[in-house]
Motif scaffolding. Structure first.
Motif, PDB file in Angstrom:
ATOM      1  N   ASN A  57       0.819  -1.445   0.083  1.00 49.23           N
ATOM      2  CA  ASN A  57       0.169   0.200   0.070  1.00 49.23           C
ATOM      3  C   ASN A  57       0.788   1.376  -0.070  1.00 49.23           C
ATOM      4  N   TYR A  58       2.031   1.324   0.772  1.00 50.45           N
ATOM      5  CA  TYR A  58       2.852   2.412   0.690  1.00 50.45           C
ATOM      6  C   TYR A  58       3.638   2.477  -0.324  1.00 50.45           C
ATOM      7  N   ILE A  59       3.967   1.580  -0.902  1.00 51.86           N
ATOM      8  CA  ILE A  59       4.667   1.535  -2.280  1.00 51.86           C
ATOM      9  C   ILE A  59       3.708   2.531  -3.280  1.00 51.86           C
ATOM     10  N   GLN A  60       2.608   1.997  -3.335  1.00 51.57           N
ATOM     11  CA  GLN A  60       1.474   2.867  -4.190  1.00 51.57           C
ATOM     12  C   GLN A  60       1.527   4.116  -4.216  1.00 51.57           C
ATOM     13  N   LYS A  61       1.893   4.573  -2.818  1.00 51.73           N
ATOM     14  CA  LYS A  61       1.595   6.003  -2.506  1.00 51.73           C
ATOM     15  C   LYS A  61       2.939   6.959  -3.324  1.00 51.73           C
ATOM     16  N   TYR A  62       3.958   6.156  -3.622  1.00 51.46           N
ATOM     17  CA  TYR A  62       5.064   6.834  -4.219  1.00 51.46           C
ATOM     18  C   TYR A  62       4.661   7.048  -5.687  1.00 51.46           C
ATOM     19  N   LYS A  63       4.921   8.260  -6.203  1.00 51.80           N
ATOM     20  CA  LYS A  63       4.528   8.647  -7.494  1.00 51.80           C
ATOM     21  C   LYS A  63       5.491   8.247  -8.579  1.00 51.80           C
ATOM     22  N   ILE A  64       5.658   7.127  -8.908  1.00 54.53           N
ATOM     23  CA  ILE A  64       6.533   6.546  -9.744  1.00 54.53           C
ATOM     24  C   ILE A  64       5.804   6.146 -10.938  1.00 54.53           C
ATOM     25  N   ALA A 159      16.773   6.240  -3.329  1.00 48.67           N
ATOM     26  CA  ALA A 159      15.718   5.205  -2.877  1.00 48.67           C
ATOM     27  C   ALA A 159      14.956   5.725  -1.806  1.00 48.67           C
ATOM     28  N   LYS A 160      13.786   5.137  -1.625  1.00 43.60           N
ATOM     29  CA  LYS A 160      13.041   5.548  -0.412  1.00 43.60           C
ATOM     30  C   LYS A 160      12.959   4.219   0.349  1.00 43.60           C
ATOM     31  N   GLY A 161      12.855   4.253   1.654  1.00 46.01           N
ATOM     32  CA  GLY A 161      12.699   3.036   2.606  1.00 46.01           C
ATOM     33  C   GLY A 161      11.494   2.732   3.009  1.00 46.01           C
ATOM     34  N   ILE A 162      11.017   1.690   3.245  1.00 46.41           N
ATOM     35  CA  ILE A 162       9.667   1.166   3.945  1.00 46.41           C
ATOM     36  C   ILE A 162       9.947   0.229   4.783  1.00 46.41           C
ATOM     37  N   PHE A 163      10.054   0.308   6.205  1.00 46.84           N
ATOM     38  CA  PHE A 163      10.661  -0.324   6.950  1.00 46.84           C
ATOM     39  C   PHE A 163       9.432  -1.055   8.211  1.00 46.84           C
ATOM     40  N   LEU A 164       9.515  -2.027   8.528  1.00 49.81           N
ATOM     41  CA  LEU A 164       8.301  -2.429   9.371  1.00 49.81           C
ATOM     42  C   LEU A 164       9.105  -2.498  10.666  1.00 49.81           C
ATOM     43  N   LYS A 165       8.652  -1.757  11.792  1.00 48.68           N
ATOM     44  CA  LYS A 165       9.444  -1.581  12.894  1.00 48.68           C
ATOM     45  C   LYS A 165       8.495  -1.878  14.265  1.00 48.68           C
ATOM     46  N   GLY A 166       9.016  -2.184  15.280  1.00 44.84           N
ATOM     47  CA  GLY A 166       8.285  -2.631  16.358  1.00 44.84           C
ATOM     48  C   GLY A 166       8.123  -1.312  17.352  1.00 44.84           C
ATOM     49  N   ALA A 193      -0.558  -3.410  17.430  1.00 41.71           N
ATOM     50  CA  ALA A 193      -0.981  -2.192  17.793  1.00 41.71           C
ATOM     51  C   ALA A 193       0.209  -1.400  18.453  1.00 41.71           C
ATOM     52  N   THR A 194       1.550  -2.098  18.465  1.00 40.65           N
ATOM     53  CA  THR A 194       2.469  -1.307  18.775  1.00 40.65           C
ATOM     54  C   THR A 194       3.513  -1.225  17.696  1.00 40.65           C
ATOM     55  N   GLY A 195       3.080  -1.867  16.580  1.00 38.75           N
ATOM     56  CA  GLY A 195       4.157  -1.727  15.441  1.00 38.75           C
ATOM     57  C   GLY A 195       3.720  -0.581  14.758  1.00 38.75           C
ATOM     58  N   VAL A 196       4.836  -0.274  13.824  1.00 39.63           N
ATOM     59  CA  VAL A 196       4.918   1.123  12.888  1.00 39.63           C
ATOM     60  C   VAL A 196       5.463   0.726  11.505  1.00 39.63           C
ATOM     61  N   VAL A 197       4.806   1.383  10.660  1.00 38.44           N
ATOM     62  CA  VAL A 197       5.290   1.273   9.228  1.00 38.44           C
ATOM     63  C   VAL A 197       6.313   2.588   8.935  1.00 38.44           C
ATOM     64  N   LEU A 198       7.598   2.511   8.839  1.00 34.28           N
ATOM     65  CA  LEU A 198       8.412   3.675   8.743  1.00 34.28           C
ATOM     66  C   LEU A 198       8.818   3.871   7.556  1.00 34.28           C
ATOM     67  N   CYS A 199       8.330   4.869   6.902  1.00 34.31           N
ATOM     68  CA  CYS A 199       8.693   5.435   5.491  1.00 34.31           C
ATOM     69  C   CYS A 199      10.017   6.440   5.470  1.00 34.31           C
ATOM     70  N   VAL A 200      11.017   6.165   4.903  1.00 34.54           N
ATOM     71  CA  VAL A 200      12.283   6.901   5.053  1.00 34.54           C
ATOM     72  C   VAL A 200      12.337   7.669   3.801  1.00 34.54           C
ATOM     73  N   ASP A 201      12.193   8.822   3.661  1.00 34.59           N
ATOM     74  CA  ASP A 201      12.139   9.557   2.337  1.00 34.59           C
ATOM     75  C   ASP A 201      13.658  10.067   1.628  1.00 34.59           C
ATOM     76  N   SER A 202      14.457  10.278   2.719  1.00 34.86           N
ATOM     77  CA  SER A 202      15.862  10.636   2.268  1.00 34.86           C
ATOM     78  C   SER A 202      16.768  10.425   3.600  1.00 34.86           C
ATOM     79  N   VAL A 203      17.931   9.997   3.437  1.00 34.80           N
ATOM     80  CA  VAL A 203      19.109   9.927   4.484  1.00 34.80           C
ATOM     81  C   VAL A 203      20.375  10.352   3.765  1.00 34.80           C
ATOM     82  N   ARG A 204      20.900  11.232   4.916  1.00 34.06           N
ATOM     83  CA  ARG A 204      22.322  11.898   4.530  1.00 34.06           C
ATOM     84  C   ARG A 204      22.902  11.617   5.771  1.00 34.06           C
ATOM     85  N   GLY A 205      24.201  11.389   5.802  1.00 37.33           N
ATOM     86  CA  GLY A 205      25.199  11.196   6.952  1.00 37.33           C
ATOM     87  C   GLY A 205      25.429  12.549   7.560  1.00 37.33           C
ATOM     88  N   ASN A 206      25.568  12.673   8.835  1.00 35.53           N
ATOM     89  CA  ASN A 206      25.662  13.757   9.717  1.00 35.53           C
ATOM     90  C   ASN A 206      27.252  14.438   9.514  1.00 35.53           C
TER      91      ASN A 206
END
Length: 206
Positions: A57-64, A159-166, A193-206
């Motif tokens: 479902n979240y993959i579908q949200k990206y406008k590709i 790339a975009k990230g879609i991670f299943l997290k607790g 109920a305690t889980g989260v779908v984490l969508c990461v749009d960009s990552v850069r090192g500090n």
């Protein structure tokens, strides 16, 4: 089948039948290969199938523009969650990276049995010759700081990230921010109920 199955977009009867075969094979192979935690087998649809399906479902949200050219890379695929499920959903060209040979043998058999086009890489993530991907997925692989380190070569190429997290996701985000600048969104899991779908749009090192 779980109550929330109707929340999954584009899930037709033929895909459901393939998922049923997949689930049956997982139970069969589990006796010999120990692919997932035995405690999850009684709730296989909720814990594994539906949990993975929500990623589509979240993959579908990206406008590709051309979804057929979409390349998805699943890190630490294990028994194929969510990567093999996404391949069954036909959301793009799916690559599974898994270091366990026995799990890759299982994945190859599922792909053969269901005639699924999927690329299985039996190697450690650190040893991959990275390819350009639009979507990176992972489930229960590592704390976010480590996960971003493993996936950064893909993010560096856009790339975009879609991670299943607790339940610890927000403390993981806080720790990761010491090393990374990330733009992200969180959504509640439909299976935990305690889980989260984490969508990461960009990552850069500090």
């Amino acid at each position: 089948m779980h109550n929330h199955i109707e929340k999954i977009e584009d899930l037709g009867k033929s895909k459901i039948e393939k998922l049923k075969v997949y689930a049956d094979q997982l139970v069969k192979w589990q006796k010999k290969y120990n692919l997932v935690s035995n405690s999850t087998l009684p709730d296989i649809w909720n814990r594994h199938m539906l949990d993975s399906l929500q990623v589509s479902n979240y993959i579908q949200k990206y406008k590709i523009e051309d979804k057929k050219k979409l390349i998805i890379t699943d890190l630490g695929s294990g028994a194929g969650f969510p990567g093999m499920v996404l391949a069954i959903m036909c959301v793009g060209e799916v690559h599974l990276i898994e270091s366990s040979t026995k799990k890759c043998i299982f994945l190859e058999e599922i792909a053969r049995l269901l005639s699924i086009k999927v690329k299985i890489h039996n190697t450690r993530i650190e040893k991959v010759n990275f390819w350009k991907s639009q979507i990176i997925t992972a489930r229960a692989l590592a704390p976010l700081n480590k996960l971003l380190s493993l996936s950064f070569p893909f993010f560096r190429e856009g790339a975009k990230g879609i991670f299943l997290k607790g339940k610890n996701v927000f403390s993981e985000i806080k720790k990761a921010k010491h090393n990374w600048r990330i733009q992200y969104r969180t959504y509640p899991s439909i299976t935990d109920a305690t889980g989260v779908v984490l969508c990461v749009d960009s990552v850069r090192g500090n």
